[in-house]
Motif scaffolding. Structure first.
Motif, PDB file in Angstrom:
ATOM      1  N   PRO A 219       0.790  -1.237   0.000  1.00 31.11           N
ATOM      2  CA  PRO A 219       0.000   0.000   0.000  1.00 31.11           C
ATOM      3  C   PRO A 219       0.821   1.285   0.000  1.00 31.11           C
ATOM      4  O   PRO A 219       0.257   2.369   0.121  1.00 31.11           O
ATOM      5  CB  PRO A 219      -0.781  -0.118   1.317  1.00 31.11           C
ATOM      6  N   LEU A 240      -4.297   2.630   6.394  1.00 31.92           N
ATOM      7  CA  LEU A 240      -5.005   1.344   6.394  1.00 31.92           C
ATOM      8  C   LEU A 240      -5.662   1.112   7.760  1.00 31.92           C
ATOM      9  O   LEU A 240      -5.258   0.218   8.516  1.00 31.92           O
ATOM     10  CB  LEU A 240      -4.029   0.204   6.103  1.00 31.92           C
ATOM     11  N   GLU A 242      -8.350  -0.288   8.631  1.00 26.37           N
ATOM     12  CA  GLU A 242      -8.901  -1.629   8.801  1.00 26.37           C
ATOM     13  C   GLU A 242      -7.811  -2.639   9.142  1.00 26.37           C
ATOM     14  O   GLU A 242      -8.036  -3.590   9.910  1.00 26.37           O
ATOM     15  CB  GLU A 242      -9.663  -2.056   7.542  1.00 26.37           C
ATOM     16  N   VAL A 243      -6.618  -2.449   8.605  1.00 29.04           N
ATOM     17  CA  VAL A 243      -5.490  -3.327   8.930  1.00 29.04           C
ATOM     18  C   VAL A 243      -5.025  -3.070  10.361  1.00 29.04           C
ATOM     19  O   VAL A 243      -4.770  -4.009  11.130  1.00 29.04           O
ATOM     20  CB  VAL A 243      -4.332  -3.117   7.932  1.00 29.04           C
ATOM     21  N   HIS A 280      -4.599  -7.787   2.937  1.00 27.47           N
ATOM     22  CA  HIS A 280      -6.051  -7.891   3.059  1.00 27.47           C
ATOM     23  C   HIS A 280      -6.539  -9.315   2.895  1.00 27.47           C
ATOM     24  O   HIS A 280      -7.469  -9.755   3.575  1.00 27.47           O
ATOM     25  CB  HIS A 280      -6.739  -6.967   2.049  1.00 27.47           C
ATOM     26  N   GLN A 281      -5.894 -10.050   1.996  1.00 28.97           N
ATOM     27  CA  GLN A 281      -6.290 -11.448   1.810  1.00 28.97           C
ATOM     28  C   GLN A 281      -5.908 -12.282   3.031  1.00 28.97           C
ATOM     29  O   GLN A 281      -6.671 -13.136   3.481  1.00 28.97           O
ATOM     30  CB  GLN A 281      -5.607 -12.020   0.554  1.00 28.97           C
ATOM     31  N   LEU A 283      -5.702 -11.279   6.158  1.00 27.28           N
ATOM     32  CA  LEU A 283      -6.559 -10.932   7.270  1.00 27.28           C
ATOM     33  C   LEU A 283      -8.041 -11.069   6.940  1.00 27.28           C
ATOM     34  O   LEU A 283      -8.891 -10.790   7.784  1.00 27.28           O
ATOM     35  CB  LEU A 283      -6.272  -9.496   7.717  1.00 27.28           C
ATOM     36  N   ARG A 284      -8.331 -11.467   5.675  1.00 28.52           N
ATOM     37  CA  ARG A 284      -9.708 -11.628   5.207  1.00 28.52           C
ATOM     38  C   ARG A 284     -10.518 -10.330   5.391  1.00 28.52           C
ATOM     39  O   ARG A 284     -11.621 -10.323   5.943  1.00 28.52           O
ATOM     40  CB  ARG A 284     -10.400 -12.797   5.911  1.00 28.52           C
ATOM     41  N   LEU A 285      -9.936  -9.240   4.903  1.00 33.38           N
ATOM     42  CA  LEU A 285     -10.570  -7.926   5.003  1.00 33.38           C
ATOM     43  C   LEU A 285     -11.135  -7.554   3.631  1.00 33.38           C
ATOM     44  O   LEU A 285     -10.454  -6.992   2.792  1.00 33.38           O
ATOM     45  CB  LEU A 285      -9.558  -6.879   5.448  1.00 33.38           C
ATOM     46  N   GLY A 286     -12.371  -7.869   3.387  1.00 32.48           N
ATOM     47  CA  GLY A 286     -13.017  -7.514   2.130  1.00 32.48           C
ATOM     48  C   GLY A 286     -12.618  -8.386   0.981  1.00 32.48           C
ATOM     49  O   GLY A 286     -11.846  -9.305   1.074  1.00 32.48           O
TER      50      GLY A 286
END
Length: 286
Positions: A219, A240, A242-243, A280-281, A283-286
Motif C-alpha cells: 500500500p 489502512l 482496517e489493517v 487484506h487477503q 486478514l480476510r478484510l473484504g
C-alpha cells in the motif's frame, strides 16, 4: 547448434528445476494448470519431480532439457544453508551448474529461460539510513554473504545467455508465524501463488527479457519512505485503518519502523504481473 528452436513457435513444455522445493513445486503446478507439459528436476523426490538427479551431472542436464521449450531454473542452495555449506559447494551448485545448464539450453534449442533469483542479492543496500529503502531494479546490489554473491553471479550469467532469458528476483516467501507474515506482507513478502503467476506470464509472453522484482501488492509509495522509517505504525493506522484494527483485535503490534519496500512495477509494465495475495487477503478484510 540450436536444435529445434525455430520449429517450436509456442511454449508447450517446461523444465522446472527444484520442483521438490516450495517455489519450484508451486511454479510447476501453475504451469501445468496453464496447459504445459512439465518435467520437474530435483535431487529429492517430490510431487512434481519426474527426474531425480544432480544438475552438475551432464547426463541429468541433457535428460532435463530434452524437447523443452521453457526452462524455469529454481534449484539452488539458499540463505538457510549459509554457514552450514562450504562456499565452494555454493559456487558449484548456484553458479557452475547454472552456467552448464544455460549452455545445454542453448545447445538443444530451449526458447526461453526464467531464472528464479532473490531480492536478497541487494544485501547491504537494504539497510536503511534516514528512511526506508525503496527497492526497485535500479538499486545497486551489495551482496553480504555467499548466497547473495552466488545468486548475483548466476544472474549475470543468465543476462548474457544466448537464449532469451528473464530473471525474477522474488521477495521473501519463507513460512513465518502469522504476526510476522502479516507485517512482511506490508512491504517485503510475496505469496507463492503470485510468484507462480509471474512464471506463467513469462511462459505466455516468451519474448520477455531482463531482471524484475516479484513482490506483493503493497500500500506504500516511494514518497512514504521517510514516514515508514520514523513512524510506520502511524502511517499504517492512517492509510489502512482496517489493517490497524485487525492487528489490534489479534493483539499483534504494528511495526514501529519498516526498513524497505520492494517495488515490482517494472514487472507489471513489462509482462502484466499483478499480485493479488496481500495483507487484506491474509486478514480476510473484504
Amino acid at each position: 547448434m540450436h536444435e529445434g528452436r525455430e520449429e517450436r513457435s509456442t511454449i508447450r513444455s517446461a523444465t522446472v528445476t527444484g520442483t521438490s522445493g516450495r517455489v519450484g513445486a508451486t511454479i510447476a503446478a501453475a504451469l501445468h494448470a496453464d496447459g504445459l507439459f512439465i518435467r520437474g528436476v530435483d535431487r529429492a523426490p517430490g510431487r512434481w519431480t519426474s527426474l531425480l538427479g544432480d544438475l552438475r551431472d551432464p547426463v541429468v542436464r541433457r535428460a532435463a532439457l530434452r524437447q523443452s521449450d521453457l526452462l524455469v531454473h529454481a534449484a539452488a542452495l539458499h540463505a538457510p544453508h549459509v554457514g552450514r555449506v562450504d562456499p565452494r559447494e555454493f559456487r558449484a551448485v548456484n553458479v557452475d551448474a547454472t552456467e552448464a545448464l544455460l549452455e545445454e539450453a542453448d545447445r538443444v534449442g530451449v526458447r526461453q529461460i526464467a531464472y528464479i533469483s532473490s531480492t536478497s542479492v541487494h544485501g547491504h543496500a537494504l539497510i536503511p539510513a534516514k528512511q526506508a529503502v525503496w527497492v526497485d531494479e535500479a538499486l545497486e546490489p551489495r551482496p553480504r554473504d555467499i548466497y547473495d554473491e552466488t545468486k548475483l553471479a548466476a544472474e549475470r550469467l543468465v543476462s548474457s545467455a544466448a537464449t532469451p532469458a528473464v530473471t525474477l528476483r522474488i521477495a521473501r516467501c519463507f513460512p513465518k508465524p502469522l504476526p510476522v507474515l502479516a507485517t512482511h506482507l506490508l512491504h517485503r513478502a510475496v505469496a507463492l501463488d503470485d510468484v507462480a503467476t509471474a512464471a506463467v506470464r513469462i511462459a505466455e509472453q516468451h519474448a520477455i527479457t531482463g531482471t524484475f522484482n516479484i513482490a506483493g501488492p503493497y500500500p506504500f509509495t516511494r514518497a512514504d519512505c521517510s514516514a515508514l522509517h520514523h513512524d510506520a505504525a502511524g502511517l499504517i493506522a492512517a492509510r489502512l485503518p482496517e489493517v490497524a484494527s485487525a492487528f489490534r483485535e489479534r493483539n499483534w503490534p504494528l511495526p514501529r519502523t519498516l526498513d524497505r519496500v520492494y517495488d515490482s512495477h517494472a514487472a507489471a509494465e513489462a509482462f502484466g504481473y499483478s499480485p493479488i495475495h496481500g495483507i487484506h487477503q491474509l486478514l480476510r478484510l473484504g
